[in-house]
Motif scaffolding. Structure first.
Motif, mmCIF file in Angstrom:
data_model
loop_
_atom_site.group_PDB
_atom_site.id
_atom_site.type_symbol
_atom_site.label_atom_id
_atom_site.label_comp_id
_atom_site.label_asym_id
_atom_site.label_seq_id
_atom_site.Cartn_x
_atom_site.Cartn_y
_atom_site.Cartn_z
ATOM 1 N N UNK A 1 0.824 -1.184 0.000
ATOM 2 C CA UNK A 1 0.000 0.000 0.000
ATOM 3 C C UNK A 1 0.877 1.260 0.000
ATOM 4 N N UNK A 2 1.979 1.255 0.754
ATOM 5 C CA UNK A 2 2.878 2.396 0.785
ATOM 6 C C UNK A 2 3.514 2.609 -0.582
ATOM 7 N N UNK A 3 3.872 1.517 -1.276
ATOM 8 C CA UNK A 3 4.458 1.622 -2.611
ATOM 9 C C UNK A 3 3.468 2.279 -3.571
ATOM 10 N N UNK A 4 2.183 1.929 -3.455
ATOM 11 C CA UNK A 4 1.168 2.543 -4.307
ATOM 12 C C UNK A 4 1.079 4.039 -4.032
ATOM 13 N N UNK A 5 1.107 4.412 -2.767
ATOM 14 C CA UNK A 5 1.016 5.825 -2.429
ATOM 15 C C UNK A 5 2.219 6.582 -2.965
ATOM 16 N N UNK A 6 3.423 6.028 -2.817
ATOM 17 C CA UNK A 6 4.602 6.731 -3.314
ATOM 18 C C UNK A 6 4.577 6.791 -4.845
ATOM 19 N N UNK A 7 4.073 5.744 -5.512
ATOM 20 C CA UNK A 7 3.901 5.792 -6.973
ATOM 21 C C UNK A 7 2.914 6.886 -7.351
ATOM 22 N N UNK A 8 1.823 6.971 -6.618
ATOM 23 C CA UNK A 8 0.811 7.985 -6.901
ATOM 24 C C UNK A 8 1.393 9.389 -6.711
ATOM 25 N N UNK A 9 2.183 9.587 -5.659
ATOM 26 C CA UNK A 9 2.814 10.896 -5.426
ATOM 27 C C UNK A 9 3.801 11.227 -6.546
ATOM 28 N N UNK A 10 4.588 10.222 -6.956
ATOM 29 C CA UNK A 10 5.536 10.449 -8.052
ATOM 30 C C UNK A 10 4.787 10.771 -9.345
ATOM 31 N N UNK A 11 3.730 10.018 -9.625
ATOM 32 C CA UNK A 11 2.930 10.286 -10.824
ATOM 33 C C UNK A 11 2.352 11.699 -10.784
ATOM 34 N N UNK A 12 1.812 12.085 -9.635
ATOM 35 C CA UNK A 12 1.226 13.418 -9.485
ATOM 36 C C UNK A 12 2.282 14.477 -9.790
ATOM 37 N N UNK A 13 3.448 14.346 -9.186
ATOM 38 C CA UNK A 13 4.500 15.339 -9.379
ATOM 39 C C UNK A 13 4.994 15.350 -10.818
ATOM 40 N N UNK A 14 5.143 14.183 -11.426
ATOM 41 C CA UNK A 14 5.597 14.106 -12.823
ATOM 42 C C UNK A 14 4.553 14.754 -13.746
ATOM 43 N N UNK A 15 3.278 14.458 -13.517
ATOM 44 C CA UNK A 15 2.208 15.059 -14.326
ATOM 45 C C UNK A 15 2.220 16.577 -14.157
ATOM 46 N N UNK A 16 2.352 17.043 -12.926
ATOM 47 C CA UNK A 16 2.340 18.482 -12.665
ATOM 48 C C UNK A 16 3.531 19.174 -13.327
ATOM 49 N N UNK A 17 4.698 18.568 -13.263
ATOM 50 C CA UNK A 17 5.893 19.138 -13.892
ATOM 51 C C UNK A 17 5.699 19.246 -15.404
ATOM 52 N N UNK A 18 5.196 18.190 -16.015
ATOM 53 C CA UNK A 18 4.949 18.201 -17.460
ATOM 54 C C UNK A 18 3.855 19.212 -17.789
ATOM 55 N N UNK A 19 2.804 19.254 -16.982
ATOM 56 C CA UNK A 19 1.694 20.183 -17.222
ATOM 57 C C UNK A 19 2.180 21.631 -17.163
ATOM 58 N N UNK A 20 3.059 21.950 -16.230
ATOM 59 C CA UNK A 20 3.597 23.312 -16.135
ATOM 60 C C UNK A 20 4.288 23.702 -17.438
ATOM 61 N N UNK A 21 5.084 22.787 -17.984
ATOM 62 C CA UNK A 21 5.786 23.068 -19.239
ATOM 63 C C UNK A 21 4.806 23.179 -20.404
ATOM 64 N N UNK A 22 3.832 22.297 -20.463
ATOM 65 C CA UNK A 22 2.854 22.316 -21.555
ATOM 66 C C UNK A 22 1.977 23.565 -21.501
ATOM 67 N N UNK A 23 1.555 23.943 -20.304
ATOM 68 C CA UNK A 23 0.726 25.151 -20.169
ATOM 69 C C UNK A 23 1.555 26.387 -20.530
ATOM 70 N N UNK A 24 2.817 26.413 -20.140
ATOM 71 C CA UNK A 24 3.682 27.539 -20.502
ATOM 72 C C UNK A 24 3.826 27.642 -22.024
ATOM 73 N N UNK A 25 3.874 26.506 -22.688
ATOM 74 C CA UNK A 25 4.048 26.495 -24.148
ATOM 75 C C UNK A 25 2.739 26.712 -24.907
ATOM 76 N N UNK A 26 1.639 26.158 -24.394
ATOM 77 C CA UNK A 26 0.389 26.153 -25.158
ATOM 78 C C UNK A 26 -0.778 26.836 -24.467
ATOM 79 N N UNK A 27 -0.573 27.358 -23.267
ATOM 80 C CA UNK A 27 -1.649 28.025 -22.553
ATOM 81 C C UNK A 27 -2.638 27.038 -21.961
#
Length: 191
Positions: free
Chosen positions: A1-27
């Protein structure tokens, strides 16, 4: 269960990092599918973390909105209420012009009697309203001007100038023209 939570946190952060770049480029119209592909996750994972485009935009801009809110709190302690309000509004306009997608995110939030909790617009309203109230109390802004008037004005300036060759300079000019419109007397001094 802890591994799932840490995967979910990593996924969230990775998505947010990519989203920041995409929004900066495409609004605000950045492709959710492209964000998922670049982050190495499925579209369902993006939607699980960010069920709406608005939720994604809120997360992308959260830290910067918090900085604007902190700035409002600091400025509310100054003696010149007009200068404090205009300084803060100017910062909001500058940020909305430079942060592609922010103005679009704020347009999703029409004014209501019941503020949306934890949204960019409600956080800005909570922080900026005391500045406006102080300026109205001191006679530096006309009675009847609302925070939503000022937010709409700021968003409008950002949206109107985003495709100009020099959006910051055009936004600056429009901001100064608008300031004269909210001053209680004609020919008020420039900010």
């Amino acid at each position: 269960m802890t591994a799932q939570r840490s995967d979910a946190r990593r996924n969230y952060q990775r998505i947010l990092t990519v989203a920041e770049a995409e929004v900066a480029a495409h609004g605000a119209d950045a492709s959710l599918e492209q964000i998922a592909r670049t982050a190495g996750v499925g579209s369902a994972t993006v939607r699980r973390h960010f069920p709406t485009r608005q939720a994604l935009l809120e997360a992308v801009f959260r830290e910067r909105i918090e900085n604007l809110c902190e700035r409002a709190r600091r400025l509310s302690e100054t003696d010149d209420s007009r200068a404090a309000l205009l300084d803060w509004l100017h910062g909001l306009v500058e940020y909305a012009v430079s942060a592609r997608g922010l103005a679009d995110a704020l347009t999703f939030e029409p004014p209501t009697d019941q503020p949306a909790s934890h949204s960019c617009g409600s956080a800005l309203e909570e922080a900026g309203t005391p500045l406006l109230e102080n300026a109205i109390r001191d006679g530096a802004v006309r009675p009847g001007v609302t925070f939503h008037d000022l937010l709409t004005l700021s968003v409008g300036i950002a949206l109107a100038t985003e495709h100009h060759s020099e959006p910051a300079a055009r936004a600056e000019r429009l901001f100064h023209l608008a300031v004269e419109g909210i001053s209680p007397v004609q020919g008020a001094t420039e900010t």
